[in-house]
Design an enzyme around this catalytic site. Structure first.
Site, PDB file in Angstrom:
ATOM      1  N   TRP A   1       0.815  -1.225   0.000  1.00 59.50           N
ATOM      2  CA  TRP A   1       0.000   0.000   0.000  1.00 59.50           C
ATOM      3  C   TRP A   1       0.845   1.271   0.000  1.00 59.50           C
ATOM      4  CZ3 TRP A   1      -1.614  -4.521   2.170  1.00 59.50           C
ATOM      5  CH2 TRP A   1      -2.912  -4.944   1.898  1.00 59.50           C
TER       6      TRP A   1
ATOM      7  N   CYS B   1      -7.156  -4.386  -1.535  1.00 57.86           N
ATOM      8  CA  CYS B   1      -8.378  -5.077  -1.107  1.00 57.86           C
ATOM      9  C   CYS B   1      -9.245  -5.584  -2.254  1.00 57.86           C
ATOM     10  CB  CYS B   1      -9.197  -4.194  -0.163  1.00 57.86           C
ATOM     11  SG  CYS B   1      -9.971  -2.758  -0.930  1.00 57.86           S
TER      12      CYS B   1
ATOM     13  N   HIS C   1     -13.466  -0.192   1.098  1.00 63.16           N
ATOM     14  CA  HIS C   1     -12.847  -1.494   1.344  1.00 63.16           C
ATOM     15  C   HIS C   1     -13.740  -2.567   0.713  1.00 63.16           C
ATOM     16  CE1 HIS C   1     -10.512  -4.657   3.019  1.00 63.16           C
ATOM     17  NE2 HIS C   1     -11.453  -5.075   3.842  1.00 63.16           N
TER      18      HIS C   1
ATOM     19  N   ASP D   1     -13.485 -11.979   4.048  1.00 64.22           N
ATOM     20  CA  ASP D   1     -12.554 -10.901   3.699  1.00 64.22           C
ATOM     21  C   ASP D   1     -11.132 -11.450   3.601  1.00 64.22           C
ATOM     22  OD1 ASP D   1     -11.132  -8.596   3.338  1.00 64.22           O
ATOM     23  OD2 ASP D   1     -12.051  -7.497   4.987  1.00 64.22           O
TER      24      ASP D   1
ATOM     25  N   TYR E   1      -6.468   5.270  -1.044  1.00 63.75           N
ATOM     26  CA  TYR E   1      -7.817   4.827  -0.693  1.00 63.75           C
ATOM     27  C   TYR E   1      -7.887   4.287   0.741  1.00 63.75           C
ATOM     28  CZ  TYR E   1      -7.226  -0.261  -0.735  1.00 63.75           C
ATOM     29  OH  TYR E   1      -6.881  -1.542  -0.411  1.00 63.75           O
TER      30      TYR E   1
END
Length: 687
Positions: free
Chosen positions: A241, A277, A335, A358, A516
């Protein structure tokens, strides 16, 4: 003595079984079946045919390296007149001389995976064994006895069979649909999904127990959640990220799951760089749909990452409203995770249906980076004792946010930020249409309703149950039209004073690029008003000009800018905070199809994009893929720079392999436009 029964060959009836089991795209070279549903095979004997009065036929089916009847991974069943529900059975459909047509059936609770099918034929004291072939068994959303049964044909098509879709990004105020090629029936993907199951740590620890538990979509969903990320195992994707993706592929550049899964398999199950994600969620969706579990990708806007399960995200800021330190507990702009449809026999009644899973590695669950499946209904009801990981998912959509402002004397003041609500516009693709469906109501009761308060009480969510103080002064960030990449634009702090008193205030406005997941970049616009007077019962609108020359070099691939306003009233020691995330729209990719689309006939797609910036674009690359349209990803590099305002155009050869509605997905990237996506639906008629 009777002549021995000799099998010449076995026809697995690939075409008929593939059609009946909705696996035709997988059945070109081998048999792929859905459990709980009959299938056909034809035995051709040498010399003489089968005679029921003297021949005995017994079938065997085994899966996994250590098959056992006790574990449900080994079955032995005779040819019989009666079809028994929920059991392995075989019966005669037809017989013509030496040719015997049979119908076999598998239990709706059998473990999924690769099976070997065998036959023992005995006549008197003579007997022979034959391997009839191999087949892959999948979950069956068409079978009422299967744990993943869906009673809507339209939903079965969308959530099991459809190979293209959308993933939602952007911000809650500007939702962006991103096309994605799931490609669960593309060449080699089923084998890759089976490999993923076979390298998971639970299989490596106890292969017999793992294969036995593959009868449960709850178990398989949990395994897939852990294996899509590589944090604990030989999983598929490495997350990153920090915007440094030079030794891999940027998460924004992917346009489908197929290339990712093929890379993982072809490189000996080595992790693929990089995912975020929506990539983790999309790959999980591909794997679960391929295995037969109805699955969809969902996006939650203003999604909380709560580490300590206190349902509270606290931001500590200096007197200018700036965060004092980056920390892992944050509000993500959006997300993504997946929902899979299944029963929950391990839970109380009422928790069947959509389950949140997830695969993005955030927090450990039972020692592993995975999350779910947890019933969406349990999240809505605030039942945080429900397996698996209900508190984490509940916080993602319900956590409260508190901002603490550190004043000059070091004391902390709690500020009011009414602009940030966690868990907004929870989105997924509509069934059978390219539209967005808002499913927030599945996760949350209407705000302020008695049911919502009951859910918060059940979850012991004291933050949400507390009364909110009112000050009479409010602020929100408004935007102007035309916020597109490369443009200058205005944003406004809209302030209202609903009291009968004049207020002397100080206003700080700031715009910064942001990823994000909430990580801030440099300032790209600011304004400070030291003497702002709010008249009684007044409205004020203060503009902030944001220039491309200030944000262009610092914008992340998320195309997001965070605007923050801090209104300070020194006399009352009052702070009002407002934030808004702005999404800058990319230029449109135009796609033309040249020629008449027909199966197995070459087709050309003309792809073009106009440079919206005031400077040339270099290093331009188009990436194109589409299930049923391209065998593999196609990359076209543009050698010359594209001048400001100029259009760049390329042609891509396609070869449609089957009829129906297909989505051609295109990604464009260059030095200044990190990732621009577009799509075109292509209808392929009968050849």
């Amino acid at each position: 003595m009777a002549e021995e029964l000799i099998l010449e060959r076995c026809d697995l009836e690939l075409e008929a079984n593939g059609r009946d089991h909705h696996t035709a795209d997988l059945c070109r070279e081998r048999l792929v079946l859905r459990r709980g549903q009959p299938f056909r095979l034809t035995l051709h004997f040498e010399g003489r045919g089968y005679e029921a009065s003297m021949d005995s036929l017994t079938f065997g089916a085994v899966t996994g390296p250590a098959p056992s009847e006790e574990a449900g991974t080994k079955a032995r069943f005779p040819l019989s007149d009666a079809m028994e529900e929920g059991a392995w059975t075989a019966s005669v459909l037809d017989q013509q001389d030496n040719v015997l047509s049979l119908q076999l059936s598998t239990p709706a609770s059998a473990p999924v995976g690769l099976y070997r099918l065998s036959l023992e034929a005995s006549t008197g004291y003579q007997g022979s064994s034959f391997v009839l072939g191999h087949f892959t068994l999948l979950f069956n959303a068409w079978c009422p006895a299967d744990a993943v049964y869906l009673d809507s044909e339209e939903e079965r098509r969308e959530y099991v069979l459809t190979q293209q879709g959308f993933i939602y990004q952007g911000s809650a105020k500007f939702i962006k649909n991103v096309p994605w090629n799931f490609g669960q029936f593309e060449d080699g993907i089923l084998d890759t999904c089976l490999t993923l199951l076979d390298v998971n740590p639970k299989f490596l620890k106890d292969c017999g127990r793992d294969c036995s538990r593959r009868n449960s979509p709850v178990y398989v969903g949990r395994v897939v959640s852990g294996m899509v990320n590589c944090n604990d195992d030989q999983g598929v994707l490495l997350g990153r990220w920090d915007n440094n993706y030079g030794d891999g592929i940027s998460p924004m550049a992917w346009i489908g799951s197929v290339d990712i899964l093929r890379r993982w398999k072809e490189h000996g199950c080595q992790r693929v760089k990089y995912g975020q994600c929506w990539v983790f969620a999309a790959v999980a969706c591909t794997v679960l749909r391929c295995l037969g579990i109805p699955t969809r990708v969902v996006t939650n806007y203003n999604s909380a990452h709560d580490q300590n399960s206190n349902l509270l995200i606290e931001y500590f800021r200096n007197e200018f409203g700036e965060l004092e330190s980056n920390k892992s507990e944050m509000i993500w702009n959006f997300h993504c995770w997946v929902e899979s449809w299944m029963t929950r026999p391990d839970l109380e009644s009422g928790y069947e249906g959509w389950q949140a899973i997830d695969p993005t590695p955030q927090e450990k669950s039972e020692g592993t980076y995975c999350c779910g499946p947890v019933p969406v209904r349990a999240i809505k009801e605030g039942d945080l004792t429900t397996k698996y990981d209900a508190p984490f998912v509940f916080a993602e959509v319900n956590a409260d946010v508190v901002d603490w402002i550190r004043q000059e004397d070091g004391s902390m003041h709690k500020s009011i930020n009414r602009s940030l609500v966690v868990g907004l516009k929870i989105s997924t693709k509509s069934v059978g249409r390219d539209d967005r469906e808002d499913i927030t109501h599945n996760y949350k009761y209407p705000e302020g309703s008695p049911e919502e308060r009951e859910a918060f009480t059940r979850a012991n969510h004291l933050n949400k149950l507390a009364e909110k103080e009112e000050t009479g002064v409010a602020m929100r960030i408004r935007v102007s039209q035309g916020m597109s990449m490369g443009s200058d634009f205005d944003v406004f702090a809209h302030i209202t004073n609903d009291t009968s008193e004049s207020r002397d205030c100080r206003l700080l406005l700031c715009a910064r690029t942001v990823s994000y997941n909430g990580v801030l970049g440099p300032v790209c616009g600011s304004k400070e008003l030291l003497d702002l007077v709010l008249e009684p019962f007044s409205e004020n609108s203060i503009p902030l000009h944001v220039l491309y020359e200030k944000y262009g070099d610092y914008l992340t691939e998320s195309n997001l800018i965070k605007v923050r306003g801090l209104l300070i009233e020194p006399a009352a020691n009052s702070y009002v905070l407002a934030e808004r995330d702005l999404y800058l729209e990319n230029p449109e990719i135009k796609i033309r199809i040249l020629g008449e689309p027909k199966q197995n006939r070459k087709l050309v797609a003309e792809v073009s994009l106009r440079n919206p910036l005031s400077q040339p674009l270099t290093g331009c690359i188009f990436t194109v893929e589409g299930a049923g349209l391209t065998h593999e990803q196609k990359l076209v590099e543009v050698s010359d720079p594209v001048a400001a305002g100029e259009e760049v155009k390329v042609r891509i050869d396609l070869l449609p392999t089957d009829t129906g509605r297909h989505k051609l997905v295109v990604n464009f990237e260059c030095d200044k436009l990190k990732s621009v996506k577009g799509y075109r639906n292509v209808i392929i008629g009968p050849a």
